[in-house]
Scaffold this active site. Structure first.
Site, mmCIF file in Angstrom:
data_model
loop_
_atom_site.group_PDB
_atom_site.id
_atom_site.type_symbol
_atom_site.label_atom_id
_atom_site.label_comp_id
_atom_site.label_asym_id
_atom_site.label_seq_id
_atom_site.Cartn_x
_atom_site.Cartn_y
_atom_site.Cartn_z
ATOM 1 N N ARG B 233 0.857 -1.177 0.000
ATOM 2 C CA ARG B 233 0.000 0.000 0.000
ATOM 3 C C ARG B 233 0.896 1.231 0.000
ATOM 4 O O ARG B 233 1.940 1.242 0.669
ATOM 5 C CB ARG B 233 -0.876 0.049 1.262
ATOM 6 C CG ARG B 233 -2.054 -0.888 1.263
ATOM 7 C CD ARG B 233 -3.172 -0.404 0.330
ATOM 8 N NE ARG B 233 -4.381 -1.190 0.478
ATOM 9 C CZ ARG B 233 -4.725 -2.197 -0.333
ATOM 10 N NH1 ARG B 233 -3.936 -2.533 -1.347
ATOM 11 N NH2 ARG B 233 -5.868 -2.836 -0.137
ATOM 12 N N GLU B 262 -3.502 7.297 -4.917
ATOM 13 C CA GLU B 262 -3.692 6.719 -6.244
ATOM 14 C C GLU B 262 -5.168 6.741 -6.600
ATOM 15 O O GLU B 262 -6.006 6.662 -5.703
ATOM 16 C CB GLU B 262 -3.133 5.289 -6.284
ATOM 17 C CG GLU B 262 -3.826 4.324 -5.324
ATOM 18 C CD GLU B 262 -3.179 2.942 -5.312
ATOM 19 O OE1 GLU B 262 -1.950 2.831 -5.141
ATOM 20 O OE2 GLU B 262 -3.936 1.974 -5.488
ATOM 21 N N HIS B 280 -1.188 -0.101 -9.870
ATOM 22 C CA HIS B 280 -1.823 -0.992 -8.883
ATOM 23 C C HIS B 280 -2.486 -2.178 -9.577
ATOM 24 O O HIS B 280 -3.701 -2.380 -9.473
ATOM 25 C CB HIS B 280 -2.838 -0.243 -8.008
ATOM 26 C CG HIS B 280 -3.146 -0.978 -6.722
ATOM 27 N ND1 HIS B 280 -3.631 -0.382 -5.603
ATOM 28 C CD2 HIS B 280 -3.006 -2.290 -6.395
ATOM 29 C CE1 HIS B 280 -3.804 -1.280 -4.638
ATOM 30 N NE2 HIS B 280 -3.430 -2.455 -5.110
#
Lengths: 314, 314
Positions: B233, B262, B280
């Site tokens: 993360r 993000e 991601h």
């Protein structure tokens, strides 16, 4: 005592040129063709040649150097050098095996995942701002757990297989003979190997014996979910058949570090979105290139000292 | 018998929507904010919520659904969900662990090599025609054989370490407690881990306990030859310190799949040539996303059938 003459063909890093200059009267030559322009006395004095590059070096070129006794190749693949012609002239050839195995295997495995997971396209997705605009990157394909085939279980093929095994793959291979492996499946021919696996890694040596051995039939046996990874030589693949297969989806994709006619590769490759393309950088790290230069020079030094060559190929 | 009501927050694939519609009276909701616009009777009927996304979901949102008993999260990381607030309301939370471990670990290892070997830049070098013009791609750095550190040896960290071990790395890790490993070195704190290794992989869970735990001090302990890989993360890293370190060469590089804020990442990242950036996509394969959706639905089905939840987190 006069220092021995050494001709060095190809483009060397400073970290290679300097130690060669320290030991020898060095004559750098940019290309095989430029050899013809060396003064006659230099050609006559040259008993050893440091060779780097992929341009063919055959009997005609060897005859320009009447006292040549050693061609020390920079690289594990020595398919540019006509070893039969060297044999006929009593010239020894050396290469630089093993020191580059890790780098080539690292790149092969990373290219395999990067093709499945579309790492370059995903990088562009971020850097172009597409992601910031809120658009999710499209889903791609899983790598771990696939059935993988190694075509040629030599030094580099073995390193690739050892790494792939950690990705929960089922490992198959084809090789001249069955090897002692941790339960990997041997196939006597390439079509049988391609049929048994999801993805196929080419790790055979280049040269006439393997030219075009990855045929249209092998690619069709790999099939529409299969990915071809090549870190060996472009010559090993029937490149027209590969381009057709990629353009028509007869295989799913390819990850290629080597090409016929590189670096002037077929422009059809550039239009493919299912091929990951790399500029023949398998051994292209500073660490490994230094080790390759050292091994090349160690062979030259052994030759001039009348000691056994470290890594002879003939 | 009336089918149970299910609210589904987030953007789902058809292969998830269709089976949810087949079993439940489904109310798709694009975002957490949009929950407030659902009719009151739907909110009252909803005993279960399928949650997907990274927007915070706390007590205030839970109170919109007075009879909520289950939040089934899509993803292993459930840091968006305030579990303490769920506990206080008697709401169970589930996640989707394990099914994505392989994909995330594959990507972590491939990103590590792709950063060292500059795979996206090398791809551009070929596709832009630079290689065809005869310019060799610059040498880069070796991956195999480095000392690697895993920050958080949970399910995913373990999968990363198992893969890295095949690359002849020396494996170190930091974790809440020492684990049973094949000779890997345990470090009780992050600075000690960072100091002992060349490259550092972040694999801890997100959430308040790990927020900002990769500090400037950890990055300085990693040092100017070190590379940071993060597939966990963005919150885990002091991002300002990371950007400073990358811009000033206090670490050599980074390979990042996750970021604070993000997908609207800090534009300073886009100017870095020593960072590999991914959107991601750790679990972003069709194979794994289908498995995640299935596990999410299996938890919902278990809840409505009064069977034990498959993967509860509270």
């Amino acid at each position: 005592m006069a220092r021995p003459t050494l001709i060095a063909i190809g483009n060397y890093n400073d970290w290679d040129v300097e130690p060669m200059q320290a030991e020898y009267t060095l004559h750098p030559v940019a290309s095989v063709e430029a050899l013809a322009h060396l003064p006659e006395d230099v050609c006559a004095d040259a008993r050893a040649l440091a060779f780097k590059g992929h341009a063919p070096f055959g009997g005609k070129q060897m005859d320009l150097l009447p006292n040549l006794g050693l061609i020390a190749n920079y690289g594990v693949g020595f398919d540019a050098i006509d070893v039969a012609a060297a044999d006929a002239r009593g010239i020894k050839v050396t290469n630089t095996p093993d020191v580059l195995n890790d780098d080539v295997a690292d790149l092969a495995v990373a290219m395999w995942i990067a093709q499945a997971r579309r790492i370059p396209e995903a990088s562009d997705w971020v850097r172009s701002g597409t992601w910031s605009e809120g658009r999710d990157f499209p889903l791609n394909r899983k790598a771990s757990g696939r059935r993988v085939g190694i075509l040629g279980l030599g030094r580099i093929g073995r390193e690739i297989a050892d790494r792939l095994a950690a990705f929960k793959t089922e490992v198959h291979y084809a090789s001249r003979s069955e090897k002692d492996t941790p339960g990997w499946t041997y196939h006597p021919d390439y079509v049988s190997l391609a049929r048994a696996v999801d993805d196929l890694f080419i790790a055979v040596v280049g040269g006439p014996d393997t030219a075009g051995c990855v045929t249209a039939e092998v690619l069709d046996a790999l099939g529409p979910d299969g990915v071809l990874v090549n870190i060996s030589r472009g010559s090993v693949v029937d490149e027209g058949a590969l381009l057709d297969a990629l353009e028509r989806g007869r295989i799913r994709g390819a990850a290629l570090d080597v090409f016929q006619d590189e670096p002037k590769i077929d422009p059809r490759f550039l239009r493919l979105d299912n091929a990951l393309l790399q500029p023949h950088q398998g051994s292209g790290t500073g660490e490994t290139r230094r080790a390759m230069g050292q091994l090349q020079r160690d062979n030259v030094a052994a030759f001039f000292a009348d000691r056994p060559l470290l890594t002879p190929v003939n």
